[in-house]
Design a protein around this motif. Structure first.
Motif, PDB file in Angstrom:
ATOM      1  N   PHE A  64     -24.155  -5.667  20.954  1.00  0.00           N
ATOM      2  CA  PHE A  64     -25.516  -5.172  21.189  1.00  0.00           C
ATOM      3  C   PHE A  64     -25.742  -4.911  22.668  1.00  0.00           C
ATOM      4  CE2 PHE A  64     -25.491  -9.737  21.463  1.00  0.00           C
ATOM      5  CZ  PHE A  64     -26.221  -9.997  22.604  1.00  0.00           C
ATOM      6  N   ARG A  65     -26.783  -4.122  22.927  1.00  0.00           N
ATOM      7  CA  ARG A  65     -27.281  -3.907  24.293  1.00  0.00           C
ATOM      8  C   ARG A  65     -28.737  -3.475  24.155  1.00  0.00           C
ATOM      9  NH1 ARG A  65     -23.111   0.104  24.304  1.00  0.00           N
ATOM     10  NH2 ARG A  65     -23.889   1.964  23.300  1.00  0.00           N
ATOM     11  N   GLY A  66     -29.496  -3.702  25.214  1.00  0.00           N
ATOM     12  CA  GLY A  66     -30.889  -3.321  25.135  1.00  0.00           C
ATOM     13  C   GLY A  66     -31.684  -3.745  26.347  1.00  0.00           C
ATOM     14  N   GLN A  67     -32.969  -3.439  26.256  1.00  0.00           N
ATOM     15  CA  GLN A  67     -33.911  -3.780  27.323  1.00  0.00           C
ATOM     16  C   GLN A  67     -35.014  -4.628  26.728  1.00  0.00           C
ATOM     17  OE1 GLN A  67     -35.434  -0.463  29.507  1.00  0.00           O
ATOM     18  NE2 GLN A  67     -36.996  -1.660  30.496  1.00  0.00           N
ATOM     19  N   GLY A  68     -35.284  -5.745  27.367  1.00  0.00           N
ATOM     20  CA  GLY A  68     -36.315  -6.656  26.869  1.00  0.00           C
ATOM     21  C   GLY A  68     -35.972  -7.139  25.469  1.00  0.00           C
ATOM     22  N   PRO A  69     -36.960  -7.177  24.585  1.00  0.00           N
ATOM     23  CA  PRO A  69     -36.709  -7.688  23.238  1.00  0.00           C
ATOM     24  C   PRO A  69     -36.075  -6.661  22.291  1.00  0.00           C
ATOM     25  CG  PRO A  69     -39.004  -7.118  23.458  1.00  0.00           C
ATOM     26  CD  PRO A  69     -38.371  -6.915  24.827  1.00  0.00           C
ATOM     27  N   LEU A  70     -35.905  -5.418  22.742  1.00  0.00           N
ATOM     28  CA  LEU A  70     -35.354  -4.372  21.886  1.00  0.00           C
ATOM     29  C   LEU A  70     -33.848  -4.261  22.087  1.00  0.00           C
ATOM     30  CD1 LEU A  70     -38.080  -1.651  22.436  1.00  0.00           C
ATOM     31  CD2 LEU A  70     -37.917  -3.313  20.583  1.00  0.00           C
ATOM     32  N   LEU A  71     -33.100  -4.575  21.048  1.00  0.00           N
ATOM     33  CA  LEU A  71     -31.645  -4.545  21.122  1.00  0.00           C
ATOM     34  C   LEU A  71     -31.100  -3.479  20.176  1.00  0.00           C
ATOM     35  CD1 LEU A  71     -30.836  -8.355  21.053  1.00  0.00           C
ATOM     36  CD2 LEU A  71     -31.018  -6.855  23.046  1.00  0.00           C
ATOM     37  N   ARG A  72     -30.107  -2.751  20.638  1.00  0.00           N
ATOM     38  CA  ARG A  72     -29.427  -1.749  19.822  1.00  0.00           C
ATOM     39  C   ARG A  72     -28.086  -2.337  19.402  1.00  0.00           C
ATOM     40  NH1 ARG A  72     -25.596   2.071  20.580  1.00  0.00           N
ATOM     41  NH2 ARG A  72     -25.742   3.985  19.379  1.00  0.00           N
ATOM     42  N   ILE A  73     -27.867  -2.423  18.105  1.00  0.00           N
ATOM     43  CA  ILE A  73     -26.608  -2.937  17.568  1.00  0.00           C
ATOM     44  C   ILE A  73     -25.654  -1.769  17.411  1.00  0.00           C
ATOM     45  CG2 ILE A  73     -25.505  -4.037  15.583  1.00  0.00           C
ATOM     46  CD1 ILE A  73     -28.170  -5.529  15.170  1.00  0.00           C
ATOM     47  N   HIS A  74     -24.412  -1.930  17.849  1.00  0.00           N
ATOM     48  CA  HIS A  74     -23.419  -0.862  17.751  1.00  0.00           C
ATOM     49  C   HIS A  74     -22.046  -1.452  17.492  1.00  0.00           C
ATOM     50  CE1 HIS A  74     -21.613  -1.609  21.747  1.00  0.00           C
ATOM     51  NE2 HIS A  74     -22.819  -2.066  22.020  1.00  0.00           N
ATOM     52  N   ASP A  75     -21.159  -0.648  16.905  1.00  0.00           N
ATOM     53  CA  ASP A  75     -19.752  -1.010  16.707  1.00  0.00           C
ATOM     54  C   ASP A  75     -19.612  -2.439  16.183  1.00  0.00           C
ATOM     55  OD1 ASP A  75     -17.009  -0.658  16.717  1.00  0.00           O
ATOM     56  OD2 ASP A  75     -16.798  -1.323  18.797  1.00  0.00           O
ATOM     57  N   SER A  76     -20.324  -2.742  15.109  1.00  0.00           N
ATOM     58  CA  SER A  76     -20.359  -4.098  14.574  1.00  0.00           C
ATOM     59  C   SER A  76     -20.025  -4.080  13.089  1.00  0.00           C
ATOM     60  CB  SER A  76     -21.751  -4.696  14.774  1.00  0.00           C
ATOM     61  OG  SER A  76     -22.074  -4.751  16.144  1.00  0.00           O
ATOM     62  N   GLN A  77     -19.619  -5.238  12.558  1.00  0.00           N
ATOM     63  CA  GLN A  77     -19.358  -5.302  11.133  1.00  0.00           C
ATOM     64  C   GLN A  77     -19.513  -6.713  10.612  1.00  0.00           C
ATOM     65  OE1 GLN A  77     -14.993  -4.221  11.200  1.00  0.00           O
ATOM     66  NE2 GLN A  77     -15.017  -5.516   9.452  1.00  0.00           N
ATOM     67  N   ILE A  78     -19.829  -6.780   9.327  1.00  0.00           N
ATOM     68  CA  ILE A  78     -19.946  -8.041   8.606  1.00  0.00           C
ATOM     69  C   ILE A  78     -18.943  -7.986   7.457  1.00  0.00           C
ATOM     70  CG2 ILE A  78     -21.442  -9.531   7.244  1.00  0.00           C
ATOM     71  CD1 ILE A  78     -23.835  -8.167   8.684  1.00  0.00           C
ATOM     72  N   VAL A  79     -18.075  -8.975   7.381  1.00  0.00           N
ATOM     73  CA  VAL A  79     -17.128  -9.064   6.273  1.00  0.00           C
ATOM     74  C   VAL A  79     -17.677 -10.108   5.311  1.00  0.00           C
ATOM     75  CG1 VAL A  79     -14.773  -9.615   5.577  1.00  0.00           C
ATOM     76  CG2 VAL A  79     -15.191  -8.425   7.739  1.00  0.00           C
ATOM     77  N   LYS A  80     -18.014  -9.629   4.108  1.00  0.00           N
ATOM     78  CA  LYS A  80     -18.578 -10.490   3.075  1.00  0.00           C
ATOM     79  C   LYS A  80     -17.476 -10.829   2.068  1.00  0.00           C
ATOM     80  CE  LYS A  80     -21.703  -7.725   1.568  1.00  0.00           C
ATOM     81  NZ  LYS A  80     -22.876  -7.186   0.909  1.00  0.00           N
ATOM     82  N   PRO A  81     -17.741 -11.790   1.190  1.00  0.00           N
ATOM     83  CA  PRO A  81     -16.732 -12.125   0.181  1.00  0.00           C
ATOM     84  C   PRO A  81     -16.313 -10.916  -0.680  1.00  0.00           C
ATOM     85  CG  PRO A  81     -18.364 -13.858   0.276  1.00  0.00           C
ATOM     86  CD  PRO A  81     -18.854 -12.731   1.153  1.00  0.00           C
ATOM     87  N   ARG A  82     -17.223  -9.942  -0.861  1.00  0.00           N
ATOM     88  CA  ARG A  82     -16.900  -8.799  -1.719  1.00  0.00           C
ATOM     89  C   ARG A  82     -17.175  -7.465  -1.042  1.00  0.00           C
ATOM     90  NH1 ARG A  82     -18.199 -10.526  -7.830  1.00  0.00           N
ATOM     91  NH2 ARG A  82     -17.386 -12.625  -7.632  1.00  0.00           N
ATOM     92  N   GLY A  83     -16.830  -7.338   0.221  1.00  0.00           N
ATOM     93  CA  GLY A  83     -17.013  -6.052   0.879  1.00  0.00           C
ATOM     94  C   GLY A  83     -17.280  -6.182   2.367  1.00  0.00           C
TER      95      GLY A  83
END
Length: 88
Positions: A64-83
């Motif tokens: 993430f990156r951002g200014q103040g309380p506003l964050l932009r999420i980028h190039d991220s992933q969540i690996v779940k048990p089924r996907g």
């Protein structure tokens, strides 16, 4: 940042919020720049074996990156048990 429990991180970031819907272990880095009036942040957090709301995950990579309380999420992933959930 040393590896710690997500509850410890939330307590540090949001001391008035108690949220049992988030669990797991987390490590990473957060860089803060700018002034107190206009803080800028960027970082990477990596989590393992936890929950985020009703979603269970094996691993999470959050950038993430951002200014103040506003964050932009980028190039991220969540690996779940089924996907995988990717965030560009």
């Amino acid at each position: 940042m040393r590896e710690l429990d997500v509850a410890e991180l939330l307590e540090w970031c949001l001391p008035d919020v108690v949220d049992s819907r988030v669990s797991g272990r987390v490590r990473g880095q957060v860089n803060l720049t700018g002034s107190a009036q206009r803080p800028m942040s960027a970082g990477e957090l990596f989590g393992t074996e936890g929950t985020f709301g009703q979603m269970k995950f094996n691993t999470i990579a959050l950038r993430f990156r951002g200014q103040g309380p506003l964050l932009r999420i980028h190039d991220s992933q969540i690996v779940k048990p089924r996907g995988v959930v990717s965030m560009e």
